[in-house]
Design an enzyme around this catalytic site. Structure first.
Site, short mmCIF file in Angstrom:
data_model
loop_
_atom_site.label_atom_id
_atom_site.label_comp_id
_atom_site.label_asym_id
_atom_site.label_seq_id
_atom_site.Cartn_x
_atom_site.Cartn_y
_atom_site.Cartn_z
N GLY A 15 111.85 34.89 41.90
CA GLY A 15 112.59 35.81 42.76
C GLY A 15 112.56 35.51 44.25
O GLY A 15 112.60 36.43 45.06
N SER A 16 112.59 34.22 44.62
CA SER A 16 112.61 33.96 46.06
C SER A 16 113.98 34.29 46.67
O SER A 16 114.05 34.75 47.81
CB SER A 16 112.20 32.52 46.38
OG SER A 16 113.18 31.60 45.98
N ASN A 17 115.05 34.06 45.94
CA ASN A 17 116.36 34.50 46.45
C ASN A 17 116.44 36.02 46.53
O ASN A 17 117.03 36.57 47.46
CB ASN A 17 117.48 33.94 45.58
CG ASN A 17 117.84 32.52 45.97
OD1 ASN A 17 118.42 32.29 47.02
ND2 ASN A 17 117.45 31.57 45.12
N ARG A 94 119.92 33.87 31.72
CA ARG A 94 120.54 34.21 30.44
C ARG A 94 122.03 34.00 30.57
O ARG A 94 122.62 34.39 31.58
CB ARG A 94 120.34 35.71 30.10
CG ARG A 94 118.94 36.15 29.85
CD ARG A 94 118.32 35.59 28.62
NE ARG A 94 118.95 35.99 27.38
CZ ARG A 94 118.71 35.38 26.21
NH1 ARG A 94 117.91 34.33 26.16
NH2 ARG A 94 119.28 35.80 25.11
N LEU A 96 125.69 35.12 29.86
CA LEU A 96 126.25 36.46 29.68
C LEU A 96 127.54 36.37 28.86
O LEU A 96 128.29 35.40 28.97
CB LEU A 96 126.54 37.08 31.04
CG LEU A 96 125.28 37.32 31.90
CD1 LEU A 96 125.64 37.61 33.35
CD2 LEU A 96 124.45 38.47 31.31
N HIS A 112 123.98 29.10 42.58
CA HIS A 112 123.76 27.92 41.76
C HIS A 112 123.24 26.80 42.66
O HIS A 112 123.80 26.57 43.74
CB HIS A 112 125.06 27.50 41.08
CG HIS A 112 124.89 26.31 40.18
ND1 HIS A 112 124.25 26.39 38.96
CD2 HIS A 112 125.23 25.01 40.35
CE1 HIS A 112 124.22 25.19 38.40
NE2 HIS A 112 124.81 24.33 39.22
N ASP A 148 129.01 28.67 35.35
CA ASP A 148 129.00 28.00 36.65
C ASP A 148 130.40 27.66 37.15
O ASP A 148 130.61 26.69 37.88
CB ASP A 148 128.11 26.74 36.63
CG ASP A 148 126.65 27.11 36.37
OD1 ASP A 148 126.26 28.24 36.72
OD2 ASP A 148 125.93 26.28 35.79
N GLU A 177 119.54 28.11 50.17
CA GLU A 177 119.90 29.23 49.30
C GLU A 177 119.52 30.55 49.95
O GLU A 177 120.27 31.53 49.91
CB GLU A 177 119.20 29.11 47.94
CG GLU A 177 119.67 27.94 47.09
CD GLU A 177 119.03 27.94 45.70
OE1 GLU A 177 118.90 29.01 45.09
OE2 GLU A 177 118.66 26.85 45.23
C1 GAR Z 1 117.25 29.05 42.35
O1 GAR Z 1 117.16 27.74 42.82
C2 GAR Z 1 118.64 29.33 41.80
O2 GAR Z 1 119.65 28.68 42.51
C3 GAR Z 1 118.51 28.80 40.41
O3 GAR Z 1 117.24 29.16 39.98
C4 GAR Z 1 116.38 29.25 41.11
C5 GAR Z 1 115.74 30.61 41.09
O4 GAR Z 1 114.74 30.69 42.07
N1 GAR Z 1 119.53 29.30 39.55
C6 GAR Z 1 120.05 28.64 38.55
O5 GAR Z 1 119.70 27.53 38.22
C7 GAR Z 1 121.11 29.40 37.79
N2 GAR Z 1 121.76 28.53 36.85
P1 GAR Z 1 114.24 32.09 42.58
O6 GAR Z 1 113.83 32.90 41.34
O7 GAR Z 1 113.05 31.77 43.43
O8 GAR Z 1 115.35 32.74 43.34
#
Ligand code: GAR
Length: 217
Positions: A15-17, A94, A96, A112, A148, A177
């Site tokens: 969950g850093s985003n 997941r 959807l 992405h 995507d 991101e």
């Molecule tokens: C992020 O890099 C995001 O772009 C990627 O997973 C990571 C989640 O990091 N998403 C995908 O690959 C979706 N297909 P986070 O949990 O630290 O945000």
């Protein structure tokens, strides 16, 4: 200012985003509030962080459902209970169904870790290095049934260096991101952009434009 939209962030992991979105939404002029964080994995580290930040959290464990749609119907009830307007997928791993995506048409964003339409799917940084691209990055887009794909709201680019490994490249993309997703959410939640076919228009006149940010050094 008009009502702040109620956003739910869907996560599966660290969950850093999500953190970046929560932090950005603390700004008084941010056009959305993070009203809920939901994980399909009850043990996701992000859930505990969201809870500590004072955000309502829910776990909808996909493993206890017979199929994707049963899982999504539960998820939908949780989202409706919290009167959610907009969804942000942030490392939500997941796939959807068209049914769920139809409920959130033009109201669901995803981030992405690649410059779409290049490198859809997984292992984007490894594949970018293997293909020898010189520019890589990340994309925020509206979610459509095809994985995507969907209208692109904003992208950020980083240069690919000779010394890069998948890990170093991932770390530089992740930095972008964390800047990009809050900006894209601001654009969408403020109503500054509109979707016309496969294009998102209006970003240039919005308070914070879509980004192309080559990293320095
Ligand atoms: C992020 O890099 C995001 O772009 C990627 O997973 C990571 C989640 O990091 N998403 C995908 O690959 C979706 N297909 P986070 O949990 O630290 O945000």
């Amino acid at each position: 200012m008009s009502r702040r939209l109620r956003v739910a962030i869907l996560i599966s992991g660290r969950g850093s985003n999500m953190d970046a979105l929560i932090e950005a939404a603390r700004a008084p002029d941010f056009p959305a509030e993070i009203a809920l964080v939901v994980s399909n994995r009850p043990e996701a580290a992000g859930l505990a962080k969201a809870k500590a930040a004072g955000i309502a959290v829910a776990a909808v464990d996909h493993k206890i459902y017979a199929g994707r749609e049963e899982f999504e119907r539960s998820l939908q009830i949780v989202l409706e209970t919290h009167a959610i307007d907009l969804l942000c997928l942030a490392g939500f791993m997941r796939l959807l169904t068209p049914w769920f995506i139809g409920q959130w048409r033009e109201r669901m964003l995803n981030i992405h870790p690649a410059l779409l339409p290049a490198f859809r799917g997984l292992h984007t940084h490894e594949r970018a290095l293997a293909e020898g691209v010189k520019i890589h990055g990340c994309t925020v887009h509206f979610v459509v049934p095809e994985m995507d794909e969907g209208p692109i709201v904003a992208q950020a680019a980083v240069d690919v260096r000779d010394s890069d490994t998948p890990q170093t490249l991932a770390a530089r993309v992740l930095e972008q991101e964390h800047l990009l997703y809050p900006r894209a959410l601001r654009l969408v939640a403020s109503g500054a952009v509109s979707v016309v076919g496969n294009r998102v228009l209006g970003a240039a006149s919005a308070p914070e434009p879509a980004l192309i940010v080559p990293s320095s050094g």
